[in-house]
Design an enzyme around this catalytic site. Structure first.
Site, mmCIF file in Angstrom:
data_model
loop_
_atom_site.group_PDB
_atom_site.id
_atom_site.type_symbol
_atom_site.label_atom_id
_atom_site.label_comp_id
_atom_site.label_asym_id
_atom_site.label_seq_id
_atom_site.Cartn_x
_atom_site.Cartn_y
_atom_site.Cartn_z
ATOM 1 N N GLN A 76 0.837 -1.194 0.000
ATOM 2 C CA GLN A 76 0.000 0.000 0.000
ATOM 3 C C GLN A 76 0.878 1.252 0.000
ATOM 4 O O GLN A 76 1.239 1.779 1.045
ATOM 5 C CB GLN A 76 -0.940 0.005 1.210
ATOM 6 N N PHE A 77 1.213 1.721 -1.206
ATOM 7 C CA PHE A 77 2.087 2.884 -1.328
ATOM 8 C C PHE A 77 1.465 4.136 -0.720
ATOM 9 O O PHE A 77 2.180 5.052 -0.315
ATOM 10 C CB PHE A 77 2.476 3.129 -2.791
ATOM 11 N N THR A 78 0.159 4.166 -0.593
ATOM 12 C CA THR A 78 -0.503 5.360 -0.065
ATOM 13 C C THR A 78 -0.165 5.621 1.400
ATOM 14 O O THR A 78 -0.405 6.720 1.898
ATOM 15 C CB THR A 78 -2.030 5.283 -0.247
#
Length: 143
Positions: A76-78
């Protein structure tokens, strides 16, 4: 590297309407949302994996390693988003796919090397993640 660790009684990942990963622990397991930054490397991934595997957040102050709890890892790069300056988050702190994907794999492999049963989402896919948080217990970890 940043991880959101949740104690769960179940968790699953769906891609294109199909379940691609699921954990249904007998008691409790861990859902780990993992973001990778530019300075992260395999050593940092292994250190974070070991720390989370041994973190005592399950019932009776036990760790996932104590009871062999299953783990679901979802990239989850966010998690590395920064919205301090505007309403539109900046994702510039997140490592690009050629850097991040092997490190998410290294993190999952490090957990497996420690004895964990690990399921994973699909890197870069639009995923529907469902979970039943137990407690609720959610811990933010950073390396």
């Amino acid at each position: 590297m940043r991880a959101v660790v949740q104690r769960v009684t179940e968790a699953a990942v769906e891609v294109d309407g199909r379940v691609v990963a699921r954990i249904s622990p007998a008691t409790q397991g861990l859902l780990i949302l993992l973001g990778v930054g530019h300075e992260d490397d395999a050593a940092r991934a292994a250190t974070l994996a070991a720390k989370i595997w041994r973190m005592r957040i399950l019932d009776g102050e036990r760790s996932a390693s104590d009871i062999g709890a299953p783990v679901l890892v979802v990239s989850q790069f966010t998690l590395l988003g920064d919205a301090r300056k505007s309403r539109r988050p900046s994702w510039s702190a997140a490592a690009p796919r050629p850097v991040a994907e092997p490190l998410v794999d290294a993190f999952a492999d490090a957990l497996r090397d420690l004895g964990a049963e690990v399921a994973t989402g699909h890197f870069g896919a639009h995923m529907r993640v469902s979970s039943v948080n137990d407690g609720p217990i959610t811990v933010l970890m950073e390396m």
